[in-house]
Design an enzyme around this catalytic site. Sequence first.
Site, PDB file in Angstrom:
ATOM      1  CG  HIS A   1     -36.259 -40.739   4.508  1.00 11.45           C
ATOM      2  ND1 HIS A   1     -36.479 -39.537   3.864  1.00 11.45           N
ATOM      3  CD2 HIS A   1     -37.393 -40.979   5.242  1.00 11.45           C
ATOM      4  CE1 HIS A   1     -37.663 -39.074   4.185  1.00 11.45           C
ATOM      5  NE2 HIS A   1     -38.244 -39.935   5.022  1.00 11.45           N
TER       6      HIS A   1
ATOM      7  CE  LYS B   1     -37.848 -40.988   1.190  1.00 10.89           C
ATOM      8  NZ  LYS B   1     -38.735 -40.561   0.080  1.00 10.89           N
TER       9      LYS B   1
ATOM     10  CG  PHE C   1     -41.380 -38.251  10.810  1.00 12.71           C
ATOM     11  CD1 PHE C   1     -41.732 -39.582  10.793  1.00 12.71           C
ATOM     12  CD2 PHE C   1     -40.067 -37.906  10.538  1.00 12.71           C
ATOM     13  CE1 PHE C   1     -40.806 -40.567  10.505  1.00 12.71           C
ATOM     14  CE2 PHE C   1     -39.119 -38.878  10.254  1.00 12.71           C
ATOM     15  CZ  PHE C   1     -39.483 -40.213  10.231  1.00 12.71           C
TER      16      PHE C   1
ATOM     17  CB  THR D   1     -41.187 -47.623   7.566  1.00 10.75           C
ATOM     18  OG1 THR D   1     -41.959 -46.709   6.808  1.00 10.75           O
ATOM     19  CG2 THR D   1     -39.905 -46.937   8.017  1.00 10.75           C
TER      20      THR D   1
ATOM     21  CG  HIS E   1     -42.466 -40.756   1.337  1.00 13.30           C
ATOM     22  ND1 HIS E   1     -41.642 -39.652   1.320  1.00 13.30           N
ATOM     23  CD2 HIS E   1     -42.526 -41.174   2.637  1.00 13.30           C
ATOM     24  CE1 HIS E   1     -41.226 -39.400   2.555  1.00 13.30           C
ATOM     25  NE2 HIS E   1     -41.750 -40.307   3.368  1.00 13.30           N
TER      26      HIS E   1
ATOM     27  CB  CYS F   1     -40.431 -36.992   5.354  1.00 18.84           C
ATOM     28  SG  CYS F   1     -39.944 -37.683   6.943  1.00 18.84           S
TER      29      CYS F   1
ATOM     30  CD  GLU G   1     -45.622 -43.713  -1.449  1.00 22.51           C
ATOM     31  OE1 GLU G   1     -45.420 -42.873  -2.351  1.00 22.51           O
ATOM     32  OE2 GLU G   1     -44.718 -44.141  -0.695  1.00 22.51           O
TER      33      GLU G   1
END
Length: 418
Positions: A344, A339, A402, A311, A307, A166, A318
């Site tokens: 995403h 997003k 990731f 989640t 970002h 990502c 963040e």
Amino acid sequence: MIAKEDRKVVVTGMGMITPIGNNVEQSWRNLLEEQSGIERITLFDTKGFSCKIAGQVKDETYHTDLPYSRGTYFGLAASKEALEDGNVINDADILDEMAVFLGNSGARTGLDEFSGEFKARNLKELTLRNLNSDRQFDKSRYSAAAETIAKEFKLYGGCYSITTACASGTQAIGMAYESIKAGENTVVLAGGCDAMITEIDLMGFCMLGAVTSEYNEKPSKGSRPFNKDRSGFVLGEGAGMLILEEKKHALDRKAKIYAEVVGFGNAISGYSILDTPPNGENLAQAMEIALAEAGINKKQIGYINAHGTSTRDNDSSESAAVTRVFGEDTMNIPISSTKASTGHLISGAGAIEAIFSIMALKDQCLPPTLNLEDIDGKCSLLHIHKPLKSTIDYAMSNSLGFGGSNASVIFRRAENEL
């Protein structure tokens, strides 16, 4: 030769294809009009999948019989727009020296077709000889997307494929910026593309519990960054491509200049494959590096494109990173996650979010985060709920990948004399 310390890097062309638009203008307009590109998946039968929604591209010109993968097609479409926008698509001299830095998910760009083969054949029967073979194999090489773009537009200044999940798109832009600063390149096509709305990819994300399964009947509500009841991200697809150029070269050819790239930071976290440290220290490190390179006061950042995946751990981490970096000024810096509108895009995410950040500088209007109805107390930031007119000179865009890659890039508004 311009000394490294005197070489400035500007953005002179942009192109994108997203779930909310087939070009920059359409995507930006729909973003400000609070449109969602997330809907029920139609690319394949989602029976048996806990998540049945995604941000699909609505480009009617896409055909499955094209000689390259879906993700590569998106990269080509965005590249063509960027090259046309930058007025270089017919300039053989510039194209001949232009390098390509592309963020992508490697072999995943061809998995959309391999999925069909896996279903149609017994696994033991699958060989390169019977897989529709060299064409199919060519589509799924790790470097296929970058090389296809370079060959299609005759870009012979170098070809680089960046695969850091990502963070790929942001890192591609940052590495292109650094190559121009160092004098290695003068004009670069940089960005990211991806198309991971496949049966194999969605299955993996469902098994990991990374994607939401609670909004199948209300797709537009599925991506809920920073909201207390967020329950996972929503996949998207598409591409964003930018022309980065040494400033004097751009001025000499009287190019249109959107913004200047002034800082890039990159850091790695060894915390977890899927999650970032709760205190956000590694993303904070990337932001600090970018700010130091930009040589500006933290208070000068006027907007952060987060970002913000939706989640639980990512958003809180963040938020901690932003607070760690900006301290008492945190609540003075508007922030949003686009997003919520696009889903995403994985390797394409950082690239389209960089373009959205540049458009915010250009139009002096900040995009909102959709579905932000009840902010999580661990995500206490100055969130944007509606499009916000604001006078800003600097915008920051963050990406977390990731595996632990963290990247941050800073853009400066183009000066009037440019």
